[in-house]
Each structure stands twice: as structure tokens, then as C-alpha cells.
Design an enzyme around this catalytic site. Structure first.
Site, PDB file in Angstrom:
ATOM      1  N   ASN A  54      31.216  16.425  54.677  1.00  0.00           N
ATOM      2  CA  ASN A  54      30.775  15.077  54.320  1.00  0.00           C
ATOM      3  C   ASN A  54      29.556  14.647  55.140  1.00  0.00           C
ATOM      4  O   ASN A  54      29.136  13.499  55.072  1.00  0.00           O
ATOM      5  CB  ASN A  54      31.891  14.056  54.561  1.00  0.00           C
ATOM      6  CG  ASN A  54      33.065  14.267  53.630  1.00  0.00           C
ATOM      7  OD1 ASN A  54      32.902  14.736  52.508  1.00  0.00           O
ATOM      8  ND2 ASN A  54      34.252  13.926  54.100  1.00  0.00           N
ATOM      9  N   HIS A 140      40.654   5.613  47.534  1.00  0.00           N
ATOM     10  CA  HIS A 140      41.086   6.444  48.668  1.00  0.00           C
ATOM     11  C   HIS A 140      42.522   6.126  49.101  1.00  0.00           C
ATOM     12  O   HIS A 140      42.976   4.987  48.991  1.00  0.00           O
ATOM     13  CB  HIS A 140      40.134   6.155  49.832  1.00  0.00           C
ATOM     14  CG  HIS A 140      40.262   7.086  50.986  1.00  0.00           C
ATOM     15  ND1 HIS A 140      40.929   6.740  52.132  1.00  0.00           N
ATOM     16  CD2 HIS A 140      39.806   8.347  51.173  1.00  0.00           C
ATOM     17  CE1 HIS A 140      40.855   7.746  53.000  1.00  0.00           C
ATOM     18  NE2 HIS A 140      40.176   8.739  52.435  1.00  0.00           N
ATOM     19  N   GLU A 182      35.850   1.871  45.335  1.00  0.00           N
ATOM     20  CA  GLU A 182      34.924   2.627  46.164  1.00  0.00           C
ATOM     21  C   GLU A 182      33.534   2.481  45.564  1.00  0.00           C
ATOM     22  O   GLU A 182      33.401   2.202  44.368  1.00  0.00           O
ATOM     23  CB  GLU A 182      35.330   4.103  46.211  1.00  0.00           C
ATOM     24  CG  GLU A 182      36.623   4.320  46.960  1.00  0.00           C
ATOM     25  CD  GLU A 182      36.973   5.792  47.160  1.00  0.00           C
ATOM     26  OE1 GLU A 182      36.065   6.633  47.229  1.00  0.00           O
ATOM     27  OE2 GLU A 182      38.172   6.086  47.260  1.00  0.00           O
ATOM     28  N   SER A 186      35.270   9.476  46.326  1.00  0.00           N
ATOM     29  CA  SER A 186      35.234  10.578  47.288  1.00  0.00           C
ATOM     30  C   SER A 186      35.531  11.940  46.679  1.00  0.00           C
ATOM     31  O   SER A 186      35.017  12.944  47.144  1.00  0.00           O
ATOM     32  CB  SER A 186      36.204  10.304  48.434  1.00  0.00           C
ATOM     33  OG  SER A 186      37.516  10.144  47.954  1.00  0.00           O
ATOM     34  N   ASP A 211      34.440  -0.220  49.230  1.00  0.00           N
ATOM     35  CA  ASP A 211      34.554   0.790  50.285  1.00  0.00           C
ATOM     36  C   ASP A 211      33.455   1.810  50.004  1.00  0.00           C
ATOM     37  O   ASP A 211      33.528   2.560  49.040  1.00  0.00           O
ATOM     38  CB  ASP A 211      35.944   1.441  50.229  1.00  0.00           C
ATOM     39  CG  ASP A 211      36.084   2.617  51.207  1.00  0.00           C
ATOM     40  OD1 ASP A 211      35.054   3.165  51.648  1.00  0.00           O
ATOM     41  OD2 ASP A 211      37.234   3.000  51.504  1.00  0.00           O
ATOM     42  N   HIS A 214      31.179   6.853  51.077  1.00  0.00           N
ATOM     43  CA  HIS A 214      30.329   7.966  50.615  1.00  0.00           C
ATOM     44  C   HIS A 214      28.977   7.513  50.065  1.00  0.00           C
ATOM     45  O   HIS A 214      28.204   8.333  49.585  1.00  0.00           O
ATOM     46  CB  HIS A 214      31.076   8.794  49.566  1.00  0.00           C
ATOM     47  CG  HIS A 214      32.309   9.420  50.119  1.00  0.00           C
ATOM     48  ND1 HIS A 214      32.302  10.645  50.749  1.00  0.00           N
ATOM     49  CD2 HIS A 214      33.583   8.974  50.189  1.00  0.00           C
ATOM     50  CE1 HIS A 214      33.525  10.925  51.166  1.00  0.00           C
ATOM     51  NE2 HIS A 214      34.322   9.922  50.834  1.00  0.00           N
ATOM     52  N   LYS A 246      30.722   9.833  57.770  1.00  0.00           N
ATOM     53  CA  LYS A 246      30.191  10.651  56.680  1.00  0.00           C
ATOM     54  C   LYS A 246      28.677  10.806  56.875  1.00  0.00           C
ATOM     55  O   LYS A 246      28.282  11.527  57.759  1.00  0.00           O
ATOM     56  CB  LYS A 246      30.592  10.058  55.339  1.00  0.00           C
ATOM     57  CG  LYS A 246      31.955  10.577  54.883  1.00  0.00           C
ATOM     58  CD  LYS A 246      33.092   9.648  55.005  1.00  0.00           C
ATOM     59  CE  LYS A 246      34.421  10.332  54.728  1.00  0.00           C
ATOM     60  NZ  LYS A 246      35.499   9.352  54.561  1.00  0.00           N
TER      61      LYS A 246
END
Ligand SMILES: *Cc1c(COP(=O)(O)O)cnc(C)c1O
Length: 396
Positions: A54, A140, A182, A186, A211, A214, A246
Site C-alpha cells: 500500500n 473496511h 470509503e 481498499s 474514509d 487509499h 498508505k
């Protein structure tokens, strides 16, 4: 006379669960990475091209950041010595906070030791039994788990399906409603429709949280993440959180929002209050990392170039990838067994690619999660495509 009572063995499920995991081929173990994160990973003495990290911008072993950590340790020491409200909040934490607020355009933020604990903290604090939590199904584990443990009502909408979200909100809206998605998913690498989420939230007077673990650092003109990429400002989200582990290459996390929300969090959230502050040397390193990420476009440009090439070469070679524009490029296989087989064969060919299987992804959607980073070269990607073709054919 004392009679011997027959007791069941305590916590018998431990052995049962382990056995079941092994029988289903889902048992997992860490393997020791013998090198720092980078283009290659060394495991059990053998080098592999690393397509599982990541560390999208290649910062985890950046020489400048290694120096920064050393300097941070000299300036502030290695440990914070306490929680943030006692002795653990040092100049390094204040400077990091100021830098992030400016870069991301958010009014206030709180630091956390991990994204996992940040997500637990938010959900635990905001949602009581009268509240409603609505989450994307593919969120997640830290978000889903916190929601399951919360006394609130939790509903999950189909992945990125705004019509379904709308239906759920219409049916179940409460005065305290939080929608969470997100920014970049992910395990799938696709992006959330943030503008539409924002519209839905507004329509129902609900809060929206993104969130962006990434997306931060990778998306947006200066790496300010998914929301900025979508044409909105981070402060248009009621809650914007992301991790430093990440693209920023270090570790830890933050939660951003209004001054009142953050003041409330830092006054009432136990996962915030009762934990030792981030090591100040680390906070200093994260600050330098975020400056580098904000200023340097070449890492994002190179990554984007590699992503474009990878997708092009895959389509040229008949490799069907999931629709993702980001560094996360999943090759959906379906069967867990076959995914593991493919990962094993790719390892024999010198590529470290991880098979992702349930419970991390839904049953029947086992996959190879290929991640690209700035550390890769074009030849690495060409070689990987060639081997995927080989391994796919091999299987028929
Ligand atoms: C990695 C991740 C987290 C957890 O962050 P950590 O700092 O690694 O605990 C939370 N949310 C998402 C979407 C993640 O990918």
C-alpha cells in the site's frame, strides 16, 4: 464429600475455529519481509517484485524520510510519554496538525495511532441507540465492525448504489444519521460517487463521512484525496478521515471535521483520551512526508502513468481487470483455491502478489489484489502481465 463436576473446556471455540480455517484453506500467517518496503520484497531469502504494498508513492523507505525520523528523534525524542491530554502532545504533533489543516483545507483534526482505532472512536462516540448508521457494503472491516458493535441501527447499501442508499434513507432516516463510504475502496480500487453521496446526505440532513485511507496522497491535484478529486472540498464532508500508513508511507491516522466535532471527540472519545500519543519522531516524519506529498507531483504522475500502462497492457492481453482507475488493480478470480494457486505460481515466477479471500472479500470473489507503486518501472509491469498470461493459460 466434594463431587467432581464435569466442566467443558474453556474457550473451546479457539481450536474449533482454527481447525475450520485450516480445512477451508483460509488460515493465514504473517511472513517476514526481509527488506524495507520497495520495488522488491525479500521473503525466505528470495527476492520478488513487490505488487502487494500500500506504499503507493514509495515513501516507506524514502531516504529523506529516514533522515527526518532521525532528526525528529533528536529534536523531540522517540516516545511521547503519555496521552495527548496529559504530556503526550508535543510541538511535533501541533506542527503536523497545522500542516495537515492547511494542506487538506479542514478546520480541525485529531491524530490517532491507527485508522482502525480512529474509526472505532468515531462510531462509538457519535452513534447511540437512537441513531442510524448507513454504510457501503464494501466498507473496511474497522467501519463495519464498529457499526455491528454499536447500539445504533446499522444498514448497509449495495456498493456505490445511490438508489439503494436513497431507499434506505427514505425508509429509516433518524435525526442523527451518519453515512459512511470509503473514498477509494481498499479491495476493489474503485472510487465512491462522492458528489452524489454529498447530495443524498444533504437531502436527508444526514452527516457524511469519507474514509480516504487509499485516496489521500494519490488523488487530487496536490494529493488532497478523493473528495478534492471529485470536485468538492474536504471541509464539505462532516467527517474526513485517512491514514498515514498508505501513500504517506508511515503509520497512524487523523480525523478531520468542524472545530466543535473535533473538540467533542478529544473531550469524550476514550480511544483518543486513553492512549499514548504518537511517537513525536513519527509525527515529525509524517509532517515531512505530507509536505513532500503536497509539493511533488512527479510521484503521482509516475504512478498514474504506470496505472494507465498496466490497464492498457492487460486489455491488450485479454486480462479482465475490475474497473479501477487507481493503484489498486484487482484481478477477480472467484474461487479461493484458484486464487491461491495463481498467487503461488506468480511467486514461482518472481512476483509477490497476494490472494485476497474471504472474510476480507465476499465469498466467490477471491482475487489477486495487484497494487502498483511509484517504485515500479515499466519493465516490471510488462513482466507481470506476461506472467499473468502464462499462469492463466497454465490453468486451462
Ligand atoms: C488500512 C485502512 C484502515 C485502517 O488504518 P490503519 O492505520 O492501518 O489501522 C481504515 N480504513 C481503510 C479503508 C483502510 O484501508
Amino acid at each position: 464429600m466434594m463431587r467432581q463436576r464435569q466442566y467443558k473446556m474453556a474457550f473451546e471455540f479457539i481450536q474449533h475455529d482454527l481447525m475450520q480455517r485450516k480445512e477451508n484453506g483460509l488460515y493465514r500467517q504473517s511472513q517476514i519481509s526481509e527488506t524495507a518496503q520497495g520495488r522488491y520484497i525479500k521473503v525466505a531469502g528470495k527476492h520478488y517484485l513487490n505488487f502487494s504494498s500500500n506504499d503507493y508513492l514509495g515513501l516507506a523507505s524514502d531516504p529523506h524520510l529516514i533522515k527526518a525520523w532521525q532528526k525528529g528523534a533528536q529534536l523531540f525524542g522517540v516516545g511521547s510519554g503519555g496521552s495527548y491530554l496529559v504530556t503526550g502532545y508535543q510541538q511535533a504533533h501541533a506542527d503536523l496538525t497545522a500542516q495537515l489543516k492547511e494542506w487538506l483545507g479542514v478546520p480541525a483534526l485529531a491524530l490517532f495511532n491507527s485508522g482502525y482505532s480512529a474509526n472505532q472512536a468515531i462510531i462509538k462516540l457519535l452513534l447511540d441507540k437512537n441513531a442510524l448508521l448507513v454504510q457501503d457494503k464494501l466498507n473496511h472491516a474497522s467501519l463495519i465492525e464498529a457499526g455491528v458493535l454499536s447500539p445504533c441501527k446499522m444498514l448497509r447499501f449495495k456498493h456505490n448504489d445511490m438508489q439503494h442508499l436513497n431507499q434506505l434513507l427514505k425508509r429509516s432516516i433518524k435525526s442523527d444519521t451518519l453515512i459512511i463510504s470509503e473514498g477509494v475502496f481498499s479491495m476493489d480500487g474503485d472510487s465512491a460517487p462522492i458528489k452524489k453521496l454529498h447530495t443524498q446526505a444533504k437531502l436527508f440532513n444526514a452527516w457524511l463521512m469519507i474514509d480516504d485511507a487509499h485516496g489521500l496522497g494519490v488523488l487530487g491535484q496536490q494529493g488532497q484525496g478523493s473528495v478534492v478529486q471529485a470536485g468538492l472540498k474536504n471541509n464539505a464532508m462532516h467527517i474526513y478521515m485517512a491514514t498515514f500508513g498508505k501513500a504517506l508511507g508511515v503509520g497512524g491516522a487523523f480525523v478531520a471535521g468542524s472545530q466543535d466535532f473535533i473538540d467533542h471527540l478529544t473531550n469524550f472519545s476514550k480511544p483518543y483520551i486513553y492512549t499514548t500519543g504518537l511517537p513525536p519522531a513519527m509525527a515529525y516524519t509524517i509532517m515531512i512526508a505530507s509536505e513532500m506529498v503536497a509539493q511533488d507531483n512527479w510521484r503521482r504522475d509516475k504512478l498514474q502513468h504506470l496505472i494507465t500502462k498496466f490497464k492498457y497492457l492487460a486489455s491488450q492481453n485479454g486480462i479482465l481487470l475490475a474497473p479501477s482507475m487507481t493503484a489498486i488493480q484487482p484481478l477477480i478470480i472467484g474461487s479461493t483455491e484458484k486464487s491461491i494457486q495463481m498467487a503461488t505460481k506468480l511467486k514461482e515466477e518472481g512476483f509477490w502478489v497476494t490472494a485476497i479471500r474471504p472474510p476480507t472479500v465476499p465469498v466467490g470473489q477471491s482475487r489477486l489484489r495487484i497494487t502498483l507503486t511509484t517504485r515500479h518501472e515499466l519493465e516490471d509491469i510488462k513482466a507481470l502481465i506476461k506472467s499473468i498470461c502464462l499462469v492463466l493459460h497454465d490453468d486451462k
